[in-house]
Write a protein that holds these residues in place. Structure first.
Motif, PDB file in Angstrom:
ATOM      1  N   ASP A  26       0.814  -1.208   0.000  1.00 15.10           N
ATOM      2  CA  ASP A  26       0.000   0.000   0.000  1.00 15.10           C
ATOM      3  C   ASP A  26       0.852   1.265   0.000  1.00 15.10           C
ATOM      4  O   ASP A  26       0.515   2.237   0.634  1.00 15.10           O
ATOM      5  CB  ASP A  26      -0.877  -0.038   1.259  1.00 15.10           C
ATOM      6  N   PHE A  27       1.971   1.256  -0.698  1.00 10.66           N
ATOM      7  CA  PHE A  27       2.880   2.381  -0.508  1.00 10.66           C
ATOM      8  C   PHE A  27       3.259   3.084  -1.799  1.00 10.66           C
ATOM      9  O   PHE A  27       4.174   3.872  -1.824  1.00 10.66           O
ATOM     10  CB  PHE A  27       4.165   1.902   0.187  1.00 10.66           C
ATOM     11  N   ARG A  28       2.562   2.795  -2.893  1.00  9.27           N
ATOM     12  CA  ARG A  28       3.130   3.281  -4.136  1.00  9.27           C
ATOM     13  C   ARG A  28       2.257   4.248  -4.903  1.00  9.27           C
ATOM     14  O   ARG A  28       2.594   4.660  -5.988  1.00  9.27           O
ATOM     15  CB  ARG A  28       3.448   2.091  -5.035  1.00  9.27           C
ATOM     16  N   GLY A  29       1.120   4.614  -4.339  1.00 12.01           N
ATOM     17  CA  GLY A  29       0.275   5.541  -5.080  1.00 12.01           C
ATOM     18  C   GLY A  29      -0.531   4.826  -6.147  1.00 12.01           C
ATOM     19  O   GLY A  29      -0.281   3.665  -6.461  1.00 12.01           O
ATOM     20  N   PRO A  88      -5.911   1.316  -7.590  1.00 10.52           N
ATOM     21  CA  PRO A  88      -4.894   0.795  -6.663  1.00 10.52           C
ATOM     22  C   PRO A  88      -3.866  -0.028  -7.423  1.00 10.52           C
ATOM     23  O   PRO A  88      -4.204  -0.773  -8.344  1.00 10.52           O
ATOM     24  CB  PRO A  88      -5.706  -0.081  -5.711  1.00 10.52           C
ATOM     25  N   GLN A  89      -2.594   0.128  -7.036  1.00  6.47           N
ATOM     26  CA  GLN A  89      -1.554  -0.460  -7.874  1.00  6.47           C
ATOM     27  C   GLN A  89      -1.606  -1.989  -7.912  1.00  6.47           C
ATOM     28  O   GLN A  89      -1.192  -2.604  -8.881  1.00  6.47           O
ATOM     29  CB  GLN A  89      -0.165   0.014  -7.462  1.00  6.47           C
ATOM     30  N   TRP A  90      -2.166  -2.613  -6.845  1.00  5.91           N
ATOM     31  CA  TRP A  90      -2.252  -4.081  -6.898  1.00  5.91           C
ATOM     32  C   TRP A  90      -3.193  -4.526  -8.011  1.00  5.91           C
ATOM     33  O   TRP A  90      -2.962  -5.541  -8.653  1.00  5.91           O
ATOM     34  CB  TRP A  90      -2.647  -4.677  -5.544  1.00  5.91           C
ATOM     35  N   GLY A 148      12.833  -1.193  -6.944  1.00  3.89           N
ATOM     36  CA  GLY A 148      12.391  -0.027  -6.178  1.00  3.89           C
ATOM     37  C   GLY A 148      13.488   0.771  -5.505  1.00  3.89           C
ATOM     38  O   GLY A 148      14.677   0.557  -5.716  1.00  3.89           O
ATOM     39  N   ARG A 149      13.036   1.713  -4.664  1.00  2.00           N
ATOM     40  CA  ARG A 149      13.979   2.707  -4.145  1.00  2.00           C
ATOM     41  C   ARG A 149      14.919   2.175  -3.082  1.00  2.00           C
ATOM     42  O   ARG A 149      15.863   2.857  -2.703  1.00  2.00           O
ATOM     43  CB  ARG A 149      13.238   3.948  -3.671  1.00  2.00           C
ATOM     44  N   HIS A 150      14.640   0.969  -2.540  1.00  2.00           N
ATOM     45  CA  HIS A 150      15.613   0.376  -1.612  1.00  2.00           C
ATOM     46  C   HIS A 150      16.335  -0.786  -2.302  1.00  2.00           C
ATOM     47  O   HIS A 150      16.671  -1.783  -1.661  1.00  2.00           O
ATOM     48  CB  HIS A 150      14.902  -0.114  -0.347  1.00  2.00           C
ATOM     49  N   ILE A 272      16.233  -0.149 -13.817  1.00  2.06           N
ATOM     50  CA  ILE A 272      15.222   0.795 -14.321  1.00  2.06           C
ATOM     51  C   ILE A 272      14.302   1.201 -13.172  1.00  2.06           C
ATOM     52  O   ILE A 272      14.303   0.584 -12.110  1.00  2.06           O
ATOM     53  CB  ILE A 272      14.389   0.210 -15.499  1.00  2.06           C
ATOM     54  N   GLY A 273      13.483   2.213 -13.416  1.00  2.00           N
ATOM     55  CA  GLY A 273      12.538   2.670 -12.382  1.00  2.00           C
ATOM     56  C   GLY A 273      13.278   3.224 -11.175  1.00  2.00           C
ATOM     57  O   GLY A 273      14.402   3.719 -11.278  1.00  2.00           O
ATOM     58  N   ASP A 274      12.623   3.127 -10.012  1.00  2.00           N
ATOM     59  CA  ASP A 274      13.210   3.707  -8.801  1.00  2.00           C
ATOM     60  C   ASP A 274      14.558   3.098  -8.461  1.00  2.00           C
ATOM     61  O   ASP A 274      15.360   3.714  -7.751  1.00  2.00           O
ATOM     62  CB  ASP A 274      12.257   3.494  -7.608  1.00  2.00           C
ATOM     63  N   SER A 275      14.820   1.898  -8.911  1.00  4.85           N
ATOM     64  CA  SER A 275      16.116   1.273  -8.656  1.00  4.85           C
ATOM     65  C   SER A 275      17.238   2.092  -9.315  1.00  4.85           C
ATOM     66  O   SER A 275      18.338   2.218  -8.769  1.00  4.85           O
ATOM     67  CB  SER A 275      16.066  -0.164  -9.185  1.00  4.85           C
ATOM     68  N   ALA A 276      16.943   2.690 -10.465  1.00  6.75           N
ATOM     69  CA  ALA A 276      17.929   3.552 -11.132  1.00  6.75           C
ATOM     70  C   ALA A 276      17.824   4.995 -10.651  1.00  6.75           C
ATOM     71  O   ALA A 276      18.810   5.720 -10.646  1.00  6.75           O
ATOM     72  CB  ALA A 276      17.728   3.505 -12.653  1.00  6.75           C
TER      73      ALA A 276
HETATM   74  C1  LIG Z   1       4.540   8.070  -0.368  1.00  4.85           C
HETATM   75  C2  LIG Z   1       4.742   7.889  -1.852  1.00  4.85           C
HETATM   76  C3  LIG Z   1       3.630   8.055  -2.702  1.00  4.85           C
HETATM   77  C4  LIG Z   1       3.800   7.936  -4.072  1.00  4.85           C
HETATM   78  N1  LIG Z   1       2.734   8.138  -4.894  1.00  4.85           N
HETATM   79  C5  LIG Z   1       2.877   8.025  -6.232  1.00  4.85           C
HETATM   80  C6  LIG Z   1       1.740   8.180  -7.124  1.00  4.85           C
HETATM   81  O1  LIG Z   1       0.600   8.426  -6.721  1.00  4.85           O
HETATM   82  N2  LIG Z   1       1.966   8.023  -8.456  1.00  4.85           N
HETATM   83  C7  LIG Z   1       3.200   7.740  -8.961  1.00  4.85           C
HETATM   84  O2  LIG Z   1       3.340   7.620 -10.202  1.00  4.85           O
HETATM   85  N3  LIG Z   1       4.277   7.580  -8.153  1.00  4.85           N
HETATM   86  C8  LIG Z   1       4.139   7.706  -6.801  1.00  4.85           C
HETATM   87  N4  LIG Z   1       5.229   7.542  -5.979  1.00  4.85           N
HETATM   88  C9  LIG Z   1       6.529   7.148  -6.579  1.00  4.85           C
HETATM   89  C10 LIG Z   1       6.410   5.663  -6.958  1.00  4.85           C
HETATM   90  O3  LIG Z   1       5.998   4.918  -5.826  1.00  4.85           O
HETATM   91  C11 LIG Z   1       7.710   5.066  -7.479  1.00  4.85           C
HETATM   92  O4  LIG Z   1       8.389   5.992  -8.292  1.00  4.85           O
HETATM   93  C12 LIG Z   1       7.374   3.797  -8.297  1.00  4.85           C
HETATM   94  O5  LIG Z   1       6.675   2.889  -7.475  1.00  4.85           O
HETATM   95  C13 LIG Z   1       8.626   3.149  -8.847  1.00  4.85           C
HETATM   96  O6  LIG Z   1       8.266   1.946  -9.473  1.00  4.85           O
HETATM   97  P1  LIG Z   1       9.268   0.719  -9.515  1.00  4.85           P
HETATM   98  O7  LIG Z   1       8.557  -0.358 -10.266  1.00  4.85           O
HETATM   99  O8  LIG Z   1      10.602   1.155  -9.971  1.00  4.85           O
HETATM  100  O9  LIG Z   1       9.461   0.274  -7.989  1.00  4.85           O
HETATM  101  P2  LIG Z   1       8.392  -0.225  -6.927  1.00  4.85           P
HETATM  102  O10 LIG Z   1       7.041   0.259  -7.252  1.00  4.85           O
HETATM  103  O11 LIG Z   1       8.961   0.094  -5.583  1.00  4.85           O
HETATM  104  O12 LIG Z   1       8.381  -1.798  -7.120  1.00  4.85           O
HETATM  105  C14 LIG Z   1       9.452  -2.631  -6.730  1.00  4.85           C
HETATM  106  C15 LIG Z   1       8.912  -4.040  -6.625  1.00  4.85           C
HETATM  107  O13 LIG Z   1      10.008  -4.924  -6.427  1.00  4.85           O
HETATM  108  C16 LIG Z   1       9.709  -5.798  -5.339  1.00  4.85           C
HETATM  109  N5  LIG Z   1      11.007  -6.133  -4.732  1.00  4.85           N
HETATM  110  C17 LIG Z   1      11.809  -5.336  -4.002  1.00  4.85           C
HETATM  111  N6  LIG Z   1      12.953  -5.966  -3.676  1.00  4.85           N
HETATM  112  C18 LIG Z   1      12.866  -7.196  -4.251  1.00  4.85           C
HETATM  113  C19 LIG Z   1      13.745  -8.312  -4.273  1.00  4.85           C
HETATM  114  N7  LIG Z   1      14.944  -8.282  -3.679  1.00  4.85           N
HETATM  115  N8  LIG Z   1      13.358  -9.428  -4.933  1.00  4.85           N
HETATM  116  C20 LIG Z   1      12.143  -9.476  -5.561  1.00  4.85           C
HETATM  117  N9  LIG Z   1      11.265  -8.443  -5.560  1.00  4.85           N
HETATM  118  C21 LIG Z   1      11.640  -7.320  -4.914  1.00  4.85           C
HETATM  119  C22 LIG Z   1       8.800  -4.990  -4.409  1.00  4.85           C
HETATM  120  O14 LIG Z   1       8.022  -5.826  -3.581  1.00  4.85           O
HETATM  121  C23 LIG Z   1       7.964  -4.232  -5.438  1.00  4.85           C
HETATM  122  O15 LIG Z   1       6.846  -4.965  -5.884  1.00  4.85           O
HETATM  123  C24 LIG Z   1       5.095   7.633  -4.600  1.00  4.85           C
HETATM  124  C25 LIG Z   1       6.195   7.454  -3.743  1.00  4.85           C
HETATM  125  C26 LIG Z   1       6.033   7.598  -2.379  1.00  4.85           C
HETATM  126  C27 LIG Z   1       7.227   7.432  -1.490  1.00  4.85           C
END
Ligand SMILES: Cc1cc2nc3c(=O)[nH]c(=O)nc-3n(C[C@H](O)[C@H](O)[C@H](O)COP(=O)(O)OP(=O)(O)OC[C@H]3O[C@@H](n4cnc5c(N)ncnc54)[C@H](O)[C@@H]3O)c2cc1C
Length: 390
Positions: A26-29, A88-90, A148-150, A272-276
């Motif tokens: 529930d953390f991604r908007g 919802p993103q799910w 993602g970002r971590h 790619i994405g927040d990882s980058a």
């Molecule tokens: C409070 C908050 C609100 C936000 N609201 C919005 C919004 O409304 N709209 C918007 O566009 N952006 C929003 N953002 C930014 C957005 O959440 C990120 O930029 C976006 O989710 C990045 O997408 P991603 O796929 O790179 O990473 P993520 O969405 O973080 O996805 C990473 C995925 O990898 C999985 N994962 C992690 N580590 C591992 C591992 N070691 N092995 C296997 N799987 C793993 C995680 O469970 C997750 O499913 C928000 C950010 C924050 C902090």
């Protein structure tokens, strides 16, 4: 998931790992922007996506002190959908998995956490993971970190990031919604030193309450009653419900980070994405930027992946293509968080007048097309260039 979909559609074998058992995080908007909807349209899956429960946001407004203002108008965008979808993103991720399962090369492994990379002769050639504590080893022509970002994968690859900084964090909570009397639209609300974004999720509001970085302890020390009062002050129609927040367990702290890798890739490996590039929630654009990265990566890499390995030169091309939109978006986010959001949080003064750019946006409809373009389409929007394999 989007990259997995695109590569499988191009006839490439893909395995997507997700560490959780489902997508109910529930953390991604919730925002799916016109640029992403355009990609779904190009893939021929837009209608089935829009058949799922969602809301459409044609315009964005905000309540700033006593002023109700209009900020962005998506209805003139040169895209198939002239609105932002809130879903919802799910639901969005489940939709992508269901759509991708039609391609024989697509597999997803849930509850599988990538823990390390396998490197041979200077090239990443796979990863180690654990599936419910059982070790798994996976070999691949290319490993893409979209974790993602971590991101653990980017650390394991020893890629260095530049911390761009975020002076804010977000408290994330739910409060019930009264369909008959509450506003319909998702809305930003600003009042004396307080900043709240509310996403309409049908029977409840998903609330994002912005606080100064590391300020949660101070808020907690004042007690939950004081926090409930703050919330009711910025959104008075919630006054009769703020006590649904029984304890601090109902309020999640989401720490905001903005950073960018210097190098997004190494031989056999790409981020790619927040990882980058970790994105701030400002503008709600991070999900959409991550998807644009995926489209660019598929366009650039699919032909070589079909033939086997991809060269590091091609991986660098993905970074080169996506660096400008990432940098420009992060600059705008940093400007907004440092010059607008943070000073608002620090100021104890009531809002008596609007900043002039907001006044202009509110007054002239044509100007509202500019933020709509930046938020809805972003810089250098990507298009699906790779044909589906026969
Ligand atoms: C409070 C908050 C609100 C936000 N609201 C919005 C919004 O409304 N709209 C918007 O566009 N952006 C929003 N953002 C930014 C957005 O959440 C990120 O930029 C976006 O989710 C990045 O997408 P991603 O796929 O790179 O990473 P993520 O969405 O973080 O996805 C990473 C995925 O990898 C999985 N994962 C992690 N580590 C591992 C591992 N070691 N092995 C296997 N799987 C793993 C995680 O469970 C997750 O499913 C928000 C950010 C924050 C902090």
């Amino acid at each position: 998931m989007v990259l997995g979909y695109l590569l499988a559609r191009a006839g490439i074998d893909v395995l997507v790992l997700e560490k959780h058992v489902d997508f109910l995080r529930d953390f991604r908007g919730d925002t799916v922007h016109p640029s992403t909807l355009q990609v779904l349209y190009e893939l021929g899956i837009l209608d089935s996506f829009l058949a799922r429960p969602h809301q459409q946001l044609k315009r964005i407004g905000a309540q700033i002190g006593p002023f109700q203002v209009k900020i962005a108008d998506f209805t003139h965008l040169p895209t198939k959908c002239k609105f932002v979808v809130l879903m919802p993103q799910w639901d969005f991720l489940n939709f992508l998995v269901e759509s991708a399962k039609g391609y024989s090369g697509f597999r997803v492994m849930m509850e599988t956490e990538a823990t390390d990379l396998i490197e041979e002769q200077g090239r990443i050639c796979g990863l180690r993971a654990k599936k419910r504590n059982n070790p798994v080893e996976i070999r691949a022509d290319l490993v893409v970190a979209a974790d993602g970002r971590h991101s653990v994968m980017r650390q394991k690859a020893n890629l260095k990031s530049e911390i761009l900084g975020a002076p804010i964090d977000v408290l994330w909570m739910r409060v019930s919604r009264k369909a008959e009397s509450d506003p319909e639209q998702s809305l930003g609300r600003v009042s004396t030193g307080k900043f709240l974004v509310m996403l309409n999720r049908g029977d409840y509001w998903q609330c994002a309450y912005v606080i100064p970085k590391d300020g949660f302890d101070k808020i907690r020390a004042k007690g939950i009653e004081s926090f409930r009062k703050d919330l009711a002050e910025v959104a008075p129609f919630l006054s009769d419900r703020v006590d649904e927040l029984k304890s601090w367990d109902d309020i999640k702290l989401l720490s905001v980070a903005v950073d960018r890798l210097r190098d997004w890739c190494r031989a056999g490996f790409l981020c790619i994405g927040d990882s980058a590039h970790a994105m701030s929630p400002i503008g709600g654009v991070g999900i959409n930027l991550a998807i644009q990265d995926a489209v660019a990566a598929a366009n650039i890499l699919a032909p070589s992946l079909r033939a086997g390995e991809v060269s590091t030169r091609l991986l660098r091309k993905v970074q080169q293509r996506r660096l400008f939109p990432t940098r420009a978006t992060q600059r705008l986010q940093i400007f907004a968080q440092d010059r607008i959001v943070y000073p608002t949080l620090r100021s104890g003064a009531p809002i008596e007048t609007l900043p002039w750019p907001i006044k202009l946006l509110n007054r002239f409809q044509i100007l509202r097309r500019v933020p709509a373009r930046v938020i809805g389409l972003g810089f250098r929007p990507e298009h699906v260039r790779i044909q589906a394999s026969q």
